[in-house]
Design a protein around this motif. Structure first.
Motif, PDB file in Angstrom:
ATOM      1  N   GLY A 175      37.841  39.460  37.485  1.00 25.60           N
ATOM      2  CA  GLY A 175      36.500  39.494  36.921  1.00 25.60           C
ATOM      3  C   GLY A 175      36.249  38.324  35.990  1.00 25.60           C
ATOM      4  N   ALA A 176      37.296  37.883  35.289  1.00 29.03           N
ATOM      5  CA  ALA A 176      37.153  36.762  34.353  1.00 29.03           C
ATOM      6  C   ALA A 176      36.814  35.450  35.052  1.00 29.03           C
ATOM      7  CB  ALA A 176      38.437  36.604  33.538  1.00 29.03           C
ATOM      8  N   THR A 177      37.110  35.343  36.333  1.00 29.11           N
ATOM      9  CA  THR A 177      36.783  34.108  37.055  1.00 29.11           C
ATOM     10  C   THR A 177      35.288  34.008  37.363  1.00 29.11           C
ATOM     11  OG1 THR A 177      37.145  35.065  39.265  1.00 29.11           O
ATOM     12  CG2 THR A 177      39.062  34.114  38.134  1.00 29.11           C
ATOM     13  N   GLY A 222      35.785  34.897  42.007  1.00 35.81           N
ATOM     14  CA  GLY A 222      34.972  35.977  41.454  1.00 35.81           C
ATOM     15  C   GLY A 222      33.963  36.484  42.468  1.00 35.81           C
ATOM     16  N   SER A 223      33.252  35.578  43.122  1.00 38.05           N
ATOM     17  CA  SER A 223      32.240  35.963  44.107  1.00 38.05           C
ATOM     18  C   SER A 223      32.879  36.669  45.297  1.00 38.05           C
ATOM     19  CB  SER A 223      31.480  34.721  44.586  1.00 38.05           C
ATOM     20  OG  SER A 223      30.887  34.048  43.501  1.00 38.05           O
ATOM     21  N   ILE A 224      34.008  36.148  45.772  1.00 39.03           N
ATOM     22  CA  ILE A 224      34.684  36.741  46.928  1.00 39.03           C
ATOM     23  C   ILE A 224      35.206  38.134  46.584  1.00 39.03           C
ATOM     24  CG2 ILE A 224      36.742  36.544  48.392  1.00 39.03           C
ATOM     25  CD1 ILE A 224      36.296  33.480  48.322  1.00 39.03           C
ATOM     26  N   ALA A 225      35.801  38.292  45.405  1.00 39.26           N
ATOM     27  CA  ALA A 225      36.350  39.590  45.012  1.00 39.26           C
ATOM     28  C   ALA A 225      35.249  40.632  44.859  1.00 39.26           C
ATOM     29  CB  ALA A 225      37.128  39.456  43.703  1.00 39.26           C
ATOM     30  N   VAL A 226      34.154  40.264  44.218  1.00 40.95           N
ATOM     31  CA  VAL A 226      33.043  41.212  44.039  1.00 40.95           C
ATOM     32  C   VAL A 226      32.483  41.623  45.398  1.00 40.95           C
ATOM     33  CG1 VAL A 226      30.673  41.454  43.199  1.00 40.95           C
ATOM     34  CG2 VAL A 226      32.427  40.456  41.717  1.00 40.95           C
ATOM     35  N   ALA A 227      32.307  40.650  46.303  1.00 43.31           N
ATOM     36  CA  ALA A 227      31.793  40.966  47.636  1.00 43.31           C
ATOM     37  C   ALA A 227      32.762  41.869  48.398  1.00 43.31           C
ATOM     38  CB  ALA A 227      31.540  39.680  48.420  1.00 43.31           C
ATOM     39  N   ALA A 228      34.051  41.533  48.345  1.00 45.17           N
ATOM     40  CA  ALA A 228      35.049  42.306  49.091  1.00 45.17           C
ATOM     41  C   ALA A 228      35.086  43.759  48.635  1.00 45.17           C
ATOM     42  CB  ALA A 228      36.429  41.669  48.933  1.00 45.17           C
ATOM     43  N   TYR A 229      35.162  43.983  47.327  1.00 47.32           N
ATOM     44  CA  TYR A 229      35.269  45.356  46.826  1.00 47.32           C
ATOM     45  C   TYR A 229      33.957  46.113  46.944  1.00 47.32           C
ATOM     46  CZ  TYR A 229      40.050  44.738  45.305  1.00 47.32           C
ATOM     47  OH  TYR A 229      41.408  44.534  45.300  1.00 47.32           O
ATOM     48  N   SER A 230      32.837  45.402  46.871  1.00 48.76           N
ATOM     49  CA  SER A 230      31.545  46.068  47.050  1.00 48.76           C
ATOM     50  C   SER A 230      31.414  46.608  48.467  1.00 48.76           C
ATOM     51  CB  SER A 230      30.402  45.094  46.743  1.00 48.76           C
ATOM     52  OG  SER A 230      30.426  44.687  45.390  1.00 48.76           O
ATOM     53  N   TYR A 231      31.777  45.788  49.451  1.00 46.39           N
ATOM     54  CA  TYR A 231      31.652  46.231  50.839  1.00 46.39           C
ATOM     55  C   TYR A 231      32.693  47.292  51.188  1.00 46.39           C
ATOM     56  CZ  TYR A 231      28.312  42.471  51.410  1.00 46.39           C
ATOM     57  OH  TYR A 231      27.208  41.664  51.281  1.00 46.39           O
ATOM     58  N   MET A 232      33.876  47.204  50.572  1.00 44.93           N
ATOM     59  CA  MET A 232      34.860  48.275  50.784  1.00 44.93           C
ATOM     60  C   MET A 232      34.315  49.605  50.286  1.00 44.93           C
ATOM     61  SD  MET A 232      38.373  46.299  49.735  1.00 44.93           S
ATOM     62  CE  MET A 232      39.306  47.837  49.602  1.00 44.93           C
ATOM     63  N   ALA A 233      33.616  49.571  49.144  1.00 43.22           N
ATOM     64  CA  ALA A 233      33.044  50.796  48.597  1.00 43.22           C
ATOM     65  C   ALA A 233      31.910  51.324  49.468  1.00 43.22           C
ATOM     66  CB  ALA A 233      32.534  50.540  47.183  1.00 43.22           C
ATOM     67  N   LEU A 234      31.266  50.422  50.208  1.00 45.65           N
ATOM     68  CA  LEU A 234      30.111  50.810  51.022  1.00 45.65           C
ATOM     69  C   LEU A 234      30.489  51.102  52.476  1.00 45.65           C
ATOM     70  CD1 LEU A 234      27.467  48.276  49.659  1.00 45.65           C
ATOM     71  CD2 LEU A 234      27.565  50.740  49.225  1.00 45.65           C
ATOM     72  N   VAL A 235      31.772  51.265  52.747  1.00 42.30           N
ATOM     73  CA  VAL A 235      32.221  51.593  54.112  1.00 42.30           C
ATOM     74  C   VAL A 235      31.452  52.778  54.705  1.00 42.30           C
ATOM     75  CG1 VAL A 235      34.162  52.569  55.415  1.00 42.30           C
ATOM     76  CG2 VAL A 235      34.518  50.565  54.010  1.00 42.30           C
ATOM     77  N   PRO A 236      31.282  53.894  53.965  1.00 48.13           N
ATOM     78  CA  PRO A 236      30.569  55.046  54.555  1.00 48.13           C
ATOM     79  C   PRO A 236      29.101  54.773  54.832  1.00 48.13           C
ATOM     80  CG  PRO A 236      31.866  55.709  52.629  1.00 48.13           C
ATOM     81  CD  PRO A 236      31.811  54.212  52.628  1.00 48.13           C
ATOM     82  N   VAL A 237      28.559  53.704  54.245  1.00 49.50           N
ATOM     83  CA  VAL A 237      27.152  53.360  54.470  1.00 49.50           C
ATOM     84  C   VAL A 237      27.007  52.336  55.587  1.00 49.50           C
ATOM     85  CG1 VAL A 237      25.078  52.373  53.404  1.00 49.50           C
ATOM     86  CG2 VAL A 237      26.597  53.836  52.053  1.00 49.50           C
ATOM     87  N   ILE A 238      27.883  51.346  55.611  1.00 51.85           N
ATOM     88  CA  ILE A 238      27.766  50.230  56.556  1.00 51.85           C
ATOM     89  C   ILE A 238      28.229  50.603  57.957  1.00 51.85           C
ATOM     90  CG2 ILE A 238      28.580  47.891  57.080  1.00 51.85           C
ATOM     91  CD1 ILE A 238      28.848  47.433  54.066  1.00 51.85           C
ATOM     92  N   GLN A 239      29.333  51.318  58.064  1.00 52.72           N
ATOM     93  CA  GLN A 239      29.945  51.517  59.382  1.00 52.72           C
ATOM     94  C   GLN A 239      29.222  52.497  60.313  1.00 52.72           C
ATOM     95  OE1 GLN A 239      34.232  52.296  58.785  1.00 52.72           O
ATOM     96  NE2 GLN A 239      34.550  50.206  59.499  1.00 52.72           N
ATOM     97  N   PRO A 240      28.794  53.681  59.862  1.00 52.90           N
ATOM     98  CA  PRO A 240      28.223  54.649  60.814  1.00 52.90           C
ATOM     99  C   PRO A 240      27.095  54.123  61.691  1.00 52.90           C
ATOM    100  CG  PRO A 240      28.694  55.741  58.739  1.00 52.90           C
ATOM    101  CD  PRO A 240      28.938  54.271  58.514  1.00 52.90           C
ATOM    102  N   PRO A 241      26.101  53.380  61.169  1.00 56.09           N
ATOM    103  CA  PRO A 241      25.050  52.887  62.085  1.00 56.09           C
ATOM    104  C   PRO A 241      25.593  51.982  63.184  1.00 56.09           C
ATOM    105  CG  PRO A 241      24.355  52.674  59.791  1.00 56.09           C
ATOM    106  CD  PRO A 241      25.815  53.025  59.768  1.00 56.09           C
TER     107      PRO A 241
END
Length: 390
Positions: free
Chosen positions: A285-287, A179-198
């Protein structure tokens, strides 16, 4: 009669979740609602984050008996107990635990992927490989902060920026952290436009970001048809544990490029992909139960996941700079950041950052090469981790 009625009321109250709920479960329900908000209001990976959020909500409601994490912690599963006593999400989760859902997601991805830019510029494979640096650096970082080797393997795969791959590895190596790994993975994938440019701007000069690359050569239909066979054979012989992901990815692509199974392509792209996405999201999510999610390890996973993603991006950009030097300025280092595998978002970020420097520069197709190479690279990295630790 009155006594019978009161006994019924007492029985109803005793089975109610209101009397059994703990503050940890209420906190998890609040987190689930926040993730749902991010998916709906902010559009952060909504196709998977929304089902994940609702699965997290369901599993933390007391007395529903929808999911029992204890069935899946051990390496061996008592299928009889799961089928006889398990809830709805227990049964659906078998598709995750048995490694069925992630490869089927890759089948759908394959039908939507054009490997033409990668075939036209095979050097893109090197950029895709360099961007997997985050996986291996984070593995040793996770070991350093106290995770076991199998847990470190499950956490490090976040650096590949590929959700299905992260789920496949985590369910085998560290199911209690899924659960923790999946939430982290998809959260950072969604934040690609924020994390990568700097990171991209920090590691490159304006001159390097301004490089206009030569147009890619046309790729023949024969090349596109041969590619799935060649890659499947090479990768599967080299890393047999990567065969499920790679085989389904390349089957989907072969179906797309063959032009003779349009009905199958449309089914894989739409109905099958959508059904599996729902099952995968809700059960992952259930995990995320309070017992396994609300720990210090979750915070460390979130930090390590960000580290993995940043190092992967930096690795791709730095290798792009090396190619810039070797080719005497013919390669724009920005395309290296697309090697983290978040398709096609990472390639779009390369295009956007390049266009900020020179609005006439069009890097998207060049960035798609490392981007799809990153998908292959993350699958190979997953196979390596599974072969060593599973």
């Amino acid at each position: 009669m009155f006594e019978t009625f009161m006994e019924s009321i007492q029985g109803l109250l005793s089975s109610s979740g209101f009397l059994a709920v703990h503050w940890q479960q209420l906190l998890m329900i609040a987190i689930a609602c926040f993730l749902a908000y991010l998916a709906i209001a902010k559009g952060y990976e909504p196709l998977l984050l929304l089902p994940i959020a609702f699965g997290m909500l369901l599993t933390n409601i007391p007395n529903t008996e929808l999911f029992h994490m204890e069935y899946y912690i051990e390496s061996s599963i008592d299928f009889g107990e799961v089928l006889h006593s398990g809830g709805l999400l227990d049964i659906l989760y078998l598709g995750v635990k048995l490694g069925i859902y992630p490869p089927l997601i890759f089948l759908g991805i394959g039908t939507m992927t054009d490997f033409g830019p990668l075939i036209a510029n095979p050097k893109s494979f090197l950029l895709g490989a360099a961007a997997q640096l985050g996986i291996f650096v984070t593995f040793f970082g996770a070991l350093a902060v106290g995770f076991t080797p199998t847990e470190a393997g499950g956490i490090s795969i976040i650096g590949g920026a590929d959700g299905p791959t992260a789920i496949l590895v985590a369910k085998s190596l560290a199911p209690h952290l899924l659960g923790s790994i999946a939430v982290a993975a998809y959260s950072y994938m969604a934040l690609v436009p924020v994390i990568q440019p700097p990171i991209m701007k920090l590691l490159t000069t304006k001159k390097e970001r301004s490089v206009v690359m030569a147009q890619l050569r046309p790729v023949s239909r024969v090349e596109k048809l041969m590619f799935p066979f060649i890659v499947t054979l090479l990768v599967s012989f080299l890393v047999p544990d990567a065969a499920p992901l790679m085989g389904m990815l390349m089957l989907g692509n072969l179906m797309r490029e063959s032009g003779v199974v349009d009905r199958l392509v449309k089914t894989a792209q739409n109905e099958l992909m959508n059904i599996i996405t729902i099952f995968l999201g809700v059960t992952v999510g259930a995990t995320a139960t309070a017992e396994y999610f609300l720990t210090g390890k979750t915070i460390l996973i979130i930090v390590l996941g960000l580290l993995a993603f940043c190092i992967g991006t930096a690795g791709g950009v730095l290798f792009g700079k090396l190619m810039y030097i070797v080719t005497k300025g013919k390669v724009n280092p920005l395309i290296g950041s697309a090697g983290v595998s978040a398709v096609p978002m990472a390639a779009r970020v390369s295009q956007k950052v390049g266009a900020e420097t020179d609005p006439t520069n069009f890097l998207l197709m060049h960035a798609m090469g490392p981007n799809v190479a990153g998908v292959i690279g993350s699958a190979i990295a997953a196979g390596v981790l599974l072969s060593i630790f599973a």
